[in-house]
Scaffold this active site. Structure first.
Site, PDB file in Angstrom:
ATOM      1  N   GLN A   1       4.942  -9.942   2.595  1.00 14.70           N
ATOM      2  CA  GLN A   1       3.799  -8.910   3.407  1.00 14.70           C
ATOM      3  C   GLN A   1       2.647 -10.675   3.562  1.00 14.70           C
ATOM      4  O   GLN A   1       2.587 -11.780   2.757  1.00 14.70           O
ATOM      5  CB  GLN A   1       4.018  -9.047   1.958  1.00 14.70           C
TER       6      GLN A   1
ATOM      7  N   LYS B   1       3.879   1.073   3.157  1.00 17.13           N
ATOM      8  CA  LYS B   1       4.896   0.437   3.593  1.00 17.13           C
ATOM      9  C   LYS B   1       6.625   1.023   3.016  1.00 17.13           C
ATOM     10  O   LYS B   1       7.599   2.249   3.513  1.00 17.13           O
ATOM     11  CB  LYS B   1       5.281  -0.626   3.825  1.00 17.13           C
TER      12      LYS B   1
ATOM     13  N   ASP C   1       9.968  -6.604  10.676  1.00 12.89           N
ATOM     14  CA  ASP C   1       8.666  -7.426  11.342  1.00 12.89           C
ATOM     15  C   ASP C   1       7.559  -7.552  12.368  1.00 12.89           C
ATOM     16  O   ASP C   1       6.690  -8.265  12.892  1.00 12.89           O
ATOM     17  CB  ASP C   1       7.471  -7.285  10.211  1.00 12.89           C
TER      18      ASP C   1
END
Ligand code: NAP
Length: 285
Positions: free
Chosen positions: A99, A55, A122
């Protein structure tokens, strides 16, 4: 049957070219402000570390920056919440990625829901999920939103189609189902307690494998001409669907690798650029 390959690598690449131009434009109009994605990695899981690195690399490819926050395995919920709050308050940060998964002692939902909605690039907050489900403006969860972008790019008809989503996780199966519903598909959500899974999959015009078990969905469960989307990724470059056998029965399919995976990362940076543009008043939406 020759199936259309829903090539996520190539769509992600062409999108990166467009994103680079948008980052340049943002810099030129804001005294060189660069979109910054903060990534938070908690613990020592090697796959998570790889995803975070990928990422960060994607950010750099389009001229963005990433701020990497790495926390030890024994981090508590309170410590992680405090770290996220700092990033919420940092005016230079446009997006925050925590994450998944975090170590077991952490309440992941509390931490996700600490992320400022404007920085939830996200698409993991409950508020974002609710807004997205209601068809309001919100960043979608990156994997299903990436799948939707891939289907849209290839003009796969969704309205009136029967979509069967196998998996109901908060970051993948559930938001996938809501996005397909919002696109006027008729959606069936399957999970570990579903009775007669095979007969439901056999009815699917569109099947999304989000089950987390290698090649769990077999080719002969899939209707001839169905659109096959495989969100899974396992060692040996295989997904949640027996794609090698299933692709010949499909009208279109996402390869593994090179289908859903690149679109997930691409959607994350796409949504971060959007968040930066909105913050600096350059977005029309
Ligand atoms: P997850 O949280 O483990 O969820 C798996 C889902 O599958 C659960 O809803 C579970 O049902 C369901 N399930 C388990 N056994 C089943 C069975 N026998 N029949 C039907 N459903 C069953 O996994 P996830 O995070 O959603 O990930 C799913 C897959 O997508 C994994 O392969 C993961 O690696 C992949 N993934 C890929 C990306 C990407 O960027 N490409 C991103 C995220 C995830 P219950 O709810 O009843 O337990």
């Amino acid at each position: 049957m020759t199936a259309l390959i829903l090539d996520g690598t190539s769509l992600a690449q062409s999108t990166e070219e467009a994103l680079s131009l948008r980052v340049e434009r943002l810099k030129s109009k804001t005294d060189q402000r660069t979109p910054i994605l903060a990534t938070i990695l908690v613990g020592n899981d090697p796959s998570s570390a790889t995803y975070v690195r990928m990422k960060g690399n994607a950010c750099r490819r389009v001229g963005m920056e990433s701020l990497q926050v790495t926390l030890p395995e024994q981090t508590t919920t309170e410590e992680l919440v405090a770290e996220i709050e700092k990033l919420n308050q940092n005016p230079d940060i446009h997006g925050i990625l925590l994450q998944h998964p975090v170590p077991a002692q952490i309440d992941e939902r509390v931490c996700f829901d600490t992320i400022d909605i404007e920085k939830d690039v996200d698409g993991v907050t409950s508020l974002g999920f609710g807004r997205m489900s209601l068809g309001e403006k919100a960043y979608g969860s990156a994997t299903p939103a990436g799948i939707m972008r891939l289907l849209e790019h290839h003009e796969i008809p969704l309205s009136g189609k029967h979509a069967v989503v196998v998996g109901r996780s908060p970051i993948l199966g559930k938001p996938m189902a809501m996005m397909l519903l919002n696109a006027n598909a008729t959606v069936t959500i399957c999970h570990s307690k579903t009775v007669d899974l095979i007969s439901l999959i056999q009815q699917a015009d569109i099947i999304v494998g989000a089950v987390g078990m290698p090649e769990f969905i077999k080719a002969d469960w899939i209707k001839l001409g169905a659109v096959v989307v495989d969100a899974g990724y396992h060692p040996g470059k295989i997904g949640d669907i027996d794609l090698e056998a299933a692709k010949g029965r499909s009208s279109a399919y996402t390869p593994v690798p090179g289908g859903v995976g690149p679109m997930t990362i691409n959607t994350l940076i796409y949504q971060t650029v959007d968040a930066a543009e909105r913050k600096h008043g350059l977005s029309k939406s």
